[in-house]
Motif scaffolding. Structure first.
Motif, PDB file in Angstrom:
ATOM      1  N   LEU A 261       0.831  -1.207   0.000  1.00  0.00           N
ATOM      2  CA  LEU A 261       0.000   0.000   0.000  1.00  0.00           C
ATOM      3  C   LEU A 261       0.865   1.255   0.000  1.00  0.00           C
ATOM      4  N   ALA A 262       1.995   1.198   0.729  1.00  0.00           N
ATOM      5  CA  ALA A 262       2.922   2.328   0.746  1.00  0.00           C
ATOM      6  C   ALA A 262       3.532   2.538  -0.642  1.00  0.00           C
ATOM      7  N   ILE A 263       3.875   1.426  -1.307  1.00  0.00           N
ATOM      8  CA  ILE A 263       4.385   1.493  -2.686  1.00  0.00           C
ATOM      9  C   ILE A 263       3.317   2.112  -3.596  1.00  0.00           C
ATOM     10  N   PHE A 264       2.076   1.681  -3.408  1.00  0.00           N
ATOM     11  CA  PHE A 264       0.972   2.141  -4.253  1.00  0.00           C
ATOM     12  C   PHE A 264       0.718   3.640  -4.086  1.00  0.00           C
ATOM     13  N   THR A 265       0.691   4.112  -2.834  1.00  0.00           N
ATOM     14  CA  THR A 265       0.432   5.546  -2.604  1.00  0.00           C
ATOM     15  C   THR A 265       1.550   6.405  -3.187  1.00  0.00           C
ATOM     16  N   THR A 266       2.795   5.914  -3.135  1.00  0.00           N
ATOM     17  CA  THR A 266       3.909   6.651  -3.733  1.00  0.00           C
ATOM     18  C   THR A 266       3.768   6.685  -5.252  1.00  0.00           C
ATOM     19  N   ALA A 267       3.369   5.555  -5.837  1.00  0.00           N
ATOM     20  CA  ALA A 267       3.150   5.493  -7.291  1.00  0.00           C
ATOM     21  C   ALA A 267       2.026   6.435  -7.713  1.00  0.00           C
ATOM     22  N   VAL A 268       0.968   6.513  -6.902  1.00  0.00           N
ATOM     23  CA  VAL A 268      -0.152   7.419  -7.188  1.00  0.00           C
ATOM     24  C   VAL A 268       0.328   8.868  -7.179  1.00  0.00           C
ATOM     25  N   SER A 269       1.082   9.236  -6.133  1.00  0.00           N
ATOM     26  CA  SER A 269       1.581  10.609  -6.012  1.00  0.00           C
ATOM     27  C   SER A 269       2.526  10.959  -7.163  1.00  0.00           C
ATOM     28  N   GLY A 270       3.426  10.036  -7.492  1.00  0.00           N
ATOM     29  CA  GLY A 270       4.368  10.263  -8.591  1.00  0.00           C
ATOM     30  C   GLY A 270       3.659  10.442  -9.920  1.00  0.00           C
ATOM     31  N   THR A 271       2.675   9.582 -10.181  1.00  0.00           N
ATOM     32  CA  THR A 271       1.909   9.662 -11.431  1.00  0.00           C
ATOM     33  C   THR A 271       1.097  10.949 -11.492  1.00  0.00           C
ATOM     34  N   LEU A 272       0.531  11.361 -10.358  1.00  0.00           N
ATOM     35  CA  LEU A 272      -0.243  12.611 -10.301  1.00  0.00           C
ATOM     36  C   LEU A 272       0.634  13.804 -10.671  1.00  0.00           C
ATOM     37  N   GLY A 273       1.832  13.874 -10.083  1.00  0.00           N
ATOM     38  CA  GLY A 273       2.759  14.962 -10.394  1.00  0.00           C
ATOM     39  C   GLY A 273       3.138  14.992 -11.860  1.00  0.00           C
ATOM     40  N   LEU A 274       3.361  13.812 -12.428  1.00  0.00           N
ATOM     41  CA  LEU A 274       3.756  13.705 -13.841  1.00  0.00           C
ATOM     42  C   LEU A 274       2.636  14.127 -14.786  1.00  0.00           C
ATOM     43  N   VAL A 275       1.453  13.529 -14.593  1.00  0.00           N
ATOM     44  CA  VAL A 275       0.375  13.753 -15.573  1.00  0.00           C
ATOM     45  C   VAL A 275      -0.198  15.168 -15.512  1.00  0.00           C
ATOM     46  N   THR A 276      -0.217  15.782 -14.321  1.00  0.00           N
ATOM     47  CA  THR A 276      -0.702  17.165 -14.243  1.00  0.00           C
ATOM     48  C   THR A 276       0.271  18.108 -14.935  1.00  0.00           C
ATOM     49  N   ARG A 277       1.568  17.781 -14.854  1.00  0.00           N
ATOM     50  CA  ARG A 277       2.575  18.606 -15.555  1.00  0.00           C
ATOM     51  C   ARG A 277       2.478  18.400 -17.067  1.00  0.00           C
ATOM     52  N   ILE A 278       2.287  17.150 -17.507  1.00  0.00           N
ATOM     53  CA  ILE A 278       2.163  16.853 -18.944  1.00  0.00           C
ATOM     54  C   ILE A 278       0.914  17.516 -19.515  1.00  0.00           C
ATOM     55  N   ARG A 279      -0.171  17.531 -18.721  1.00  0.00           N
ATOM     56  CA  ARG A 279      -1.437  18.107 -19.203  1.00  0.00           C
ATOM     57  C   ARG A 279      -1.316  19.599 -19.488  1.00  0.00           C
ATOM     58  N   ASN A 280      -0.319  20.258 -18.909  1.00  0.00           N
ATOM     59  CA  ASN A 280      -0.071  21.664 -19.208  1.00  0.00           C
ATOM     60  C   ASN A 280       0.379  21.847 -20.662  1.00  0.00           C
ATOM     61  N   THR A 281       0.975  20.766 -21.235  1.00  0.00           N
ATOM     62  CA  THR A 281       1.448  20.797 -22.624  1.00  0.00           C
ATOM     63  C   THR A 281       0.493  20.063 -23.555  1.00  0.00           C
ATOM     64  N   ILE A 282       0.004  18.906 -23.100  1.00  0.00           N
ATOM     65  CA  ILE A 282      -0.911  18.085 -23.922  1.00  0.00           C
ATOM     66  C   ILE A 282      -2.271  18.045 -23.239  1.00  0.00           C
ATOM     67  N   ASN A 283      -3.260  18.643 -23.852  1.00  0.00           N
ATOM     68  CA  ASN A 283      -4.598  18.699 -23.259  1.00  0.00           C
ATOM     69  C   ASN A 283      -5.329  17.374 -23.503  1.00  0.00           C
ATOM     70  N   ALA A 284      -5.300  16.513 -22.498  1.00  0.00           N
ATOM     71  CA  ALA A 284      -5.950  15.201 -22.605  1.00  0.00           C
ATOM     72  C   ALA A 284      -6.426  14.774 -21.222  1.00  0.00           C
TER      73      ALA A 284
END
Length: 341
Positions: A261-284
């Motif tokens: 679960l600790a691994i999962f929450t870290t993966a969720v946080s990491g993915t959230l940071g990545l995709v919100t930053r990417i969405r600033n360039t690619i609107n999807a």
């Protein structure tokens, strides 16, 4: 206000309590003996950093971390740290995927099962956009905190360990700065993504003080337990298993789930940071960006990241000391600028 404040608090704790923290490896590496003052300083510094980042996010109504970075280190350095954050989040998330595979391997299942088991729910969570992430944290994090604290407190009571070791010598107090600095980049990446969802300034106070106090308490009890069984800790790659060596297999299974679960929450946080930053360039949609990002990571889970971590983490810790200094000084400098206007 309180409900929203707790929501951000759990998001912060979910970002911090990764597999390294939950297993005890990260705490043992930075703290150990003579670290009571270091953990107290970490609690204060961490709360302050969370307050500054959340306050900037709230005032600027941010949807990703770049505006927060620009406010703290300036536009020129922001682009340098932007690249660092992106690489950090990407590599950390890859390591979490590989860690999920390794966890299932320990139970004699194929490695790819563990990778699929973590990727599928990650994509499903982002189908509900950021609200899916926040709902998940509000459910999982209380279980994770209560489970970890329950094991540590029970162990301390059963082994008759002192909760107040000798506090007269505190030579490791400087570890507070490097430990806090190492965790700043993912914190900024995640909190910068939710600024536009905060409704009141009170949420900032609740989240920053609450997360600091909870993490400070867990860190102190955890580190205190490990200190008093330090001779056994050295024999285990995962220090938490030194705590559990006399417990039945059911407890080992429970802790393995806790670590996943600790691994999962870290993966969720990491993915959230990545995709919100990417969405600033690619609107999807976030779920689509998360799917593409996670699929791109799968081949990299086969690569050994031990060497990368060995050089990357100390480098981040060093470079982040500047960001930590900027965060600590930000309220003073900002107030001075306002006073001059």
């Amino acid at each position: 206000m309180w409900k929203s404040g707790f929501k951000w608090m759990f998001l912060i704790i979910g970002t911090m309590i990764g597999a390294g923290y939950a297993s005890g490896r990260e705490l043992w590496q930075f703290f150990g003996n003579e670290s009571g003052l270091a953990i107290l300083l970490f609690t204060i510094l961490f709360s302050l950093c969370c307050y500054v980042i959340l306050n900037i996010s709230y005032e600027k109504k941010t949807e990703h971390y770049l505006p927060v970075l620009e406010a703290i280190v300036g536009k020129r350095l922001a682009y340098v740290y932007d690249g660092m954050i992106f690489i950090y989040l990407f590599t950390t998330t890859v390591i979490m995927l590989a860690g999920s595979g390794a966890t299932l391997e320990a139970f004699h299942f194929p490695n790819w099962w563990g990778i699929v088991i973590i990727i599928v729910p990650l994509i499903l969570i982002f189908m509900k956009d950021i609200n899916g992430v926040l709902s998940l944290n509000s459910f999982i994090l209380p279980l994770l905190i209560v489970g970890l604290l329950g094991v540590l407190v029970t162990f301390s009571i059963q082994q008759e360990l002192s909760f107040f070791p000798d506090l007269s010598r505190q030579r490791n107090w400087t570890a507070a700065f490097t430990f806090t600095a190492l965790n700043i980049l993912p914190l900024m990446a995640v909190l910068g993504a939710v600024g536009n969802q905060m409704k009141a300034k009170g949420e900032v106070w609740i989240a920053s003080l609450g997360s600091g106090l909870i993490l400070g308490t867990i860190s102190y009890i955890y580190n205190n337990s490990l200190i008093q069984i330090s001779d056994q800790v050295l024999l285990y790659e995962i220090p938490l298993f030194a705590v559990l060596r006399h417990y039945p297999y059911v407890m080992f299974l429970f802790i393995s789930i806790l670590l996943w679960l600790a691994i999962f929450t870290t993966a969720v946080s990491g993915t959230l940071g990545l995709v919100t930053r990417i969405r600033n360039t690619i609107n999807a949609p976030l779920w689509l960006l998360a799917t593409i990002t996670l699929i791109a990571m799968i081949p990299l889970t086969k690569i050994g990241f031990a060497t990368l971590i060995e050089y990357l983490y100390p480098l981040y810790g060093l470079l982040n000391l500047y960001v930590l200094s900027a965060l600590i000084l930000y309220p003073i400098i900002n107030r001075y600028k306002i006073g001059q206007k």
